[in-house]
Design an enzyme around this catalytic site. Structure first.
Site, PDB file in Angstrom:
ATOM      1  N   ASP A 121       2.971  -3.225   1.762  1.00 16.13           N
ATOM      2  CA  ASP A 121       1.601  -2.748   1.788  1.00 16.13           C
ATOM      3  C   ASP A 121       1.498  -1.626   0.761  1.00 16.13           C
ATOM      4  O   ASP A 121       2.482  -0.955   0.463  1.00 16.13           O
ATOM      5  CB  ASP A 121       1.269  -2.228   3.203  1.00 16.13           C
ATOM      6  CG  ASP A 121      -0.169  -1.782   3.324  1.00 16.13           C
ATOM      7  OD1 ASP A 121      -1.041  -2.408   2.696  1.00 16.13           O
ATOM      8  OD2 ASP A 121      -0.424  -0.787   4.019  1.00 16.13           O
ATOM      9  N   THR A 171      -0.704   1.199   0.768  1.00 14.94           N
ATOM     10  CA  THR A 171      -0.892   2.537   1.318  1.00 14.94           C
ATOM     11  C   THR A 171       0.315   2.968   2.138  1.00 14.94           C
ATOM     12  O   THR A 171       0.731   2.262   3.059  1.00 14.94           O
ATOM     13  CB  THR A 171      -2.161   2.591   2.195  1.00 14.94           C
ATOM     14  OG1 THR A 171      -3.250   2.093   1.434  1.00 14.94           O
ATOM     15  CG2 THR A 171      -2.449   4.018   2.623  1.00 14.94           C
ATOM     16  N   ASP A 190       2.750   0.540   7.338  1.00 12.02           N
ATOM     17  CA  ASP A 190       2.638   1.742   8.179  1.00 12.02           C
ATOM     18  C   ASP A 190       1.373   1.752   9.031  1.00 12.02           C
ATOM     19  O   ASP A 190       1.165   2.674   9.805  1.00 12.02           O
ATOM     20  CB  ASP A 190       2.689   3.006   7.307  1.00 12.02           C
ATOM     21  CG  ASP A 190       1.428   3.204   6.474  1.00 12.02           C
ATOM     22  OD1 ASP A 190       0.693   2.212   6.267  1.00 12.02           O
ATOM     23  OD2 ASP A 190       1.190   4.337   6.019  1.00 12.02           O
TER      24      ASP A 190
END
Length: 288
Positions: A13, A15, A254
Site C-alpha cells: 500500500d 500510505t 497499515d
C-alpha cells in the site's frame, strides 16, 4: 520467515509504507498578482487557528511556524462533504481553503483548471485559497459565498527516506513489487516515481479493470505495477489472482482497507503504527 523466502510478488500500500502517511507543503502559487505576504499570513492563520486538525493543517503548521497575529471571529470547519473550510478574521476579511472544484464551482475552468490538473498529474494535492464575500458564523452549517481565488496550495506525500534502496533490494532478489492504493492512480504513480519504482508511468485506474473473476483481470494484475482507486475487495481479488497464477504473495499495509488482502496473502505484513485490525490479521508486524 520460511514463507517470506518463497515470496516472488510483494504488494504494498502507498500510505504508511512507501510514504510516512503525512503531507508536506511543496509550494504556494499566488494567482492574479495577489500579495504573497498576505497569502502566507492567511494560510498561517487558517492552519494555526484551526480547532479540527487534519493532515493539511499539520503540513501548513509545520511550514508556518511564526505565531499568527490574526484574530478569528467566525469559523466553518472542514467537512469531507463540503471539501472546504472557512474563517472570518477581524480586519482581514473572510478566507476559504479547499478543493478547487468545490470552492470555485462553475468558475473552475480555463487556465486555472489546466494549472491545477498539471500539478495533480505530478502527484501533488492541490487546494485553492480564496477570499470570500461576507462573514462566517461559528457552526458546521454554512453556504459558500462568492469567492475570489488568491493562490494554489500544493501539498505532497512525504516519501520515506529509504524506499529506493529497498525496492532495488527486492529487484535484485527477483521479487516483483506492485503498489496498490485507494488514492488517485496518477498521484500513486508520482509517489512511485519519487520512490524509484520502475514502470510508475503505467499506472492503472482500478475502476477500469475487468470483472474480478475473469482471466482478463488476472492478466491486468500480472502485467501492471501501479494501481490506484483500488477498493478493499479489489485488493483481495488482486492477491487471489496472483496466487492463482502460481505466485507466492506478500502484502504490506497499515489501514483497515488492507485487512482483506493481508488476511488472504501468503504472508501479511502490518505496520506497528497501523490500525489494530491490520495488526490482528498479519503474520508479521514491523515494530520499527
Amino acid at each position: 520467515i520460511e514463507v517470506l523466502a518463497r515470496v516472488d510478488v510483494l504488494c504494498v500500500d502507498k500510505t504508511g509504507t512507501i510514504t510516512e502517511g503525512s503531507l508536506a507543503l511543496a509550494s504556494v502559487e499566488s494567482l492574479g498578482g495577489h500579495d504573497t505576504a498576505e497569502v502566507d499570513a492567511a494560510l498561517a492563520a487558517l492552519s494555526q487557528l484551526d480547532a479540527d486538525r487534519n493532515a493539511t493543517s499539520a503540513a501548513l503548521n509545520n511550514h508556518y511556524t511564526e505565531a499568527t497575529t490574526w484574530k478569528v471571529t467566525g469559523r466553518v470547519p472542514f467537512s469531507s462533504a463540503r471539501k472546504w473550510s472557512g474563517m472570518t478574521f477581524s480586519d482581514h476579511g473572510s478566507w476559504v481553503l479547499g478543493a478547487p472544484e468545490n470552492v470555485l464551482t462553475t468558475a473552475y475552468e480555463g487556465d486555472l483548471r489546466t494549472q491545477v490538473e498539471a500539478h495533480a498529474a505530478e502527484g501533488q494535492r492541490v487546494l485553492v485559497l480564496a477570499q470570500a464575500d461576507g462573514v462566517f458564523a461559528d457552526g458546521p452549517d454554512a453556504t459558500l459565498p462568492a469567492v475570489t481565488p488568491v493562490a494554489l496550495v500544493l501539498l505532497e506525500d512525504v516519501v520515506r527516506s529509504d524506499p529506493a534502496e529497498t525496492l532495488q533490494f527486492f529487484a535484485d532478489q527477483g521479487v516483483t513489487v506492485k503498489v496498490i492504493s485507494g488514492d488517485n492512480n496518477v498521484t500513486v504513480g508520482a509517489v512511485a516515481r519519487r520512490a524509484g519504482l520502475a514502470a510508475w508511468a503505467d499506472n492503472v485506474n482500478a475502476t477500469t479493470l475487468p470483472p474480478e473473476d475473469t482471466e482478463e483481470f488476472a492478466d491486468a494484475i500480472e502485467s501492471g505495477t501501479v494501481f490506484g482507486r483500488v477498493t478493499p475487495h479489489q485488493k483481495r481479488a488482486m492477491v487471489k489472482a496472483l496466487q492463482a497464477r502460481g505466485h507466492t504473495v506478500a502484502m504490506t499495509g497499515d489501514g483497515v482497507n488492507d485487512v482483506l488482502a493481508l488476511k488472504d496473502s501468503d504472508c501479511g505484513v502490518a505496520m506497528a503504527s497501523g490500525s489494530e485490525a491490520t495488526r490482528g490479521v498479519a503474520q508479521l508486524v514491523l515494530m520499527d
